[in-house]
Write a protein that holds these residues in place. Structure first.
Motif, short mmCIF file in Angstrom:
data_model
loop_
_atom_site.label_atom_id
_atom_site.label_comp_id
_atom_site.label_asym_id
_atom_site.label_seq_id
_atom_site.Cartn_x
_atom_site.Cartn_y
_atom_site.Cartn_z
N GLY A 36 28.19 97.98 59.30
CA GLY A 36 28.55 96.90 58.39
C GLY A 36 28.79 95.62 59.16
N THR A 37 28.98 94.53 58.44
CA THR A 37 29.22 93.24 59.09
C THR A 37 30.71 92.92 59.19
OG1 THR A 37 28.93 92.10 56.99
CG2 THR A 37 27.01 92.26 58.43
N THR A 38 31.52 93.44 58.29
CA THR A 38 32.96 93.17 58.31
C THR A 38 33.63 93.86 59.49
OG1 THR A 38 32.96 92.99 55.92
CG2 THR A 38 35.09 93.31 56.96
N CYS A 39 33.27 95.08 59.75
CA CYS A 39 33.80 95.85 60.88
C CYS A 39 32.62 96.36 61.71
CB CYS A 39 34.64 97.02 60.40
SG CYS A 39 36.07 96.56 59.44
N PRO A 40 32.09 95.54 62.62
CA PRO A 40 30.94 95.95 63.41
C PRO A 40 31.19 97.27 64.13
CG PRO A 40 31.40 93.64 63.76
CD PRO A 40 32.54 94.20 62.97
N GLY A 41 30.17 98.10 64.16
CA GLY A 41 30.28 99.41 64.79
C GLY A 41 30.64 100.53 63.83
N LEU A 42 31.09 100.17 62.63
CA LEU A 42 31.41 101.19 61.63
C LEU A 42 30.32 101.18 60.56
CD1 LEU A 42 35.24 100.55 61.18
CD2 LEU A 42 34.12 102.31 62.56
N PRO A 43 29.89 102.37 60.11
CA PRO A 43 28.79 102.45 59.15
C PRO A 43 29.24 102.26 57.70
CG PRO A 43 29.45 104.64 59.75
CD PRO A 43 30.29 103.69 60.57
N ARG A 44 30.02 101.23 57.46
CA ARG A 44 30.51 100.98 56.09
C ARG A 44 30.83 99.51 55.91
NH1 ARG A 44 34.79 104.29 58.42
NH2 ARG A 44 36.49 102.91 59.06
N GLU A 45 30.91 99.12 54.64
CA GLU A 45 31.22 97.74 54.27
C GLU A 45 32.16 97.79 53.06
OE1 GLU A 45 31.09 93.82 54.99
OE2 GLU A 45 29.93 95.25 56.13
N PRO A 46 33.29 97.06 53.10
CA PRO A 46 34.21 97.07 51.97
C PRO A 46 33.57 96.53 50.68
CG PRO A 46 35.23 96.06 53.88
CD PRO A 46 33.78 96.24 54.20
N GLU A 47 33.88 97.16 49.57
CA GLU A 47 33.45 96.69 48.25
C GLU A 47 34.47 95.65 47.77
OE1 GLU A 47 30.77 97.63 46.58
OE2 GLU A 47 30.13 99.43 47.62
N GLY A 48 34.15 94.97 46.69
CA GLY A 48 35.06 93.98 46.10
C GLY A 48 36.40 94.57 45.72
N ALA A 49 36.41 95.82 45.26
CA ALA A 49 37.66 96.47 44.87
C ALA A 49 38.58 96.66 46.07
CB ALA A 49 37.37 97.83 44.23
N PHE A 50 38.02 96.91 47.24
CA PHE A 50 38.81 97.04 48.46
C PHE A 50 39.57 95.75 48.74
CE2 PHE A 50 39.60 96.75 52.97
CZ PHE A 50 39.96 98.02 53.34
N THR A 51 38.87 94.64 48.68
CA THR A 51 39.48 93.34 48.92
C THR A 51 40.54 93.02 47.88
OG1 THR A 51 37.42 92.60 49.92
CG2 THR A 51 38.97 90.89 49.28
N ALA A 52 40.26 93.34 46.62
CA ALA A 52 41.22 93.07 45.55
C ALA A 52 42.51 93.87 45.77
CB ALA A 52 40.61 93.41 44.20
N LEU A 53 42.39 95.13 46.15
CA LEU A 53 43.58 95.95 46.40
C LEU A 53 44.34 95.44 47.63
CD1 LEU A 53 42.27 99.54 45.72
CD2 LEU A 53 44.07 98.35 44.50
N ALA A 54 43.62 95.08 48.68
CA ALA A 54 44.26 94.55 49.88
C ALA A 54 45.03 93.27 49.56
CB ALA A 54 43.24 94.32 50.96
N ASP A 55 44.40 92.37 48.80
CA ASP A 55 45.06 91.11 48.44
C ASP A 55 46.32 91.37 47.60
OD1 ASP A 55 43.14 89.69 49.80
OD2 ASP A 55 42.01 89.14 47.98
N PHE A 56 46.23 92.31 46.67
CA PHE A 56 47.36 92.64 45.81
C PHE A 56 48.55 93.14 46.64
CE2 PHE A 56 49.80 95.79 43.43
CZ PHE A 56 50.21 95.04 42.34
N HIS A 57 48.27 93.99 47.61
CA HIS A 57 49.35 94.59 48.40
C HIS A 57 49.87 93.67 49.50
CE1 HIS A 57 49.58 98.43 46.43
NE2 HIS A 57 48.26 98.44 46.37
N ARG A 58 49.18 92.58 49.77
CA ARG A 58 49.68 91.59 50.73
C ARG A 58 50.78 90.73 50.14
NH1 ARG A 58 44.11 89.99 52.11
NH2 ARG A 58 43.52 91.46 53.71
#
Length: 59
Positions: A36-58
């Motif tokens: 993925g581009t968000t976390c280079p070296g990991l084979p995944r990319e966060p979806e919009g729901a991931f960001t929404a939950l992270a923002d909510f809990h911040r």
């Protein structure tokens, strides 16, 4: 499934039976052959729901 036993996005036929991103409610999209581009070296990319939950809990 990839080598880690995780579902893989974007199979050849693209149907909902093989592309679990179309039918699931995952927080990350998992890739089989690239990082993925968000976390280079990991084979995944966060979806919009991931960001929404992270923002909510911040707050």
């Amino acid at each position: 499934m990839n080598g880690r036993g995780l579902p893989v996005a974007g199979k050849a036929d693209g149907g909902p039976g093989t592309n679990l991103d179309l039918t699931g409610h995952g927080l990350v999209q998992v890739f089989e052959a690239r990082s993925g581009t968000t976390c280079p070296g990991l084979p995944r990319e966060p979806e919009g729901a991931f960001t929404a939950l992270a923002d909510f809990h911040r707050t």
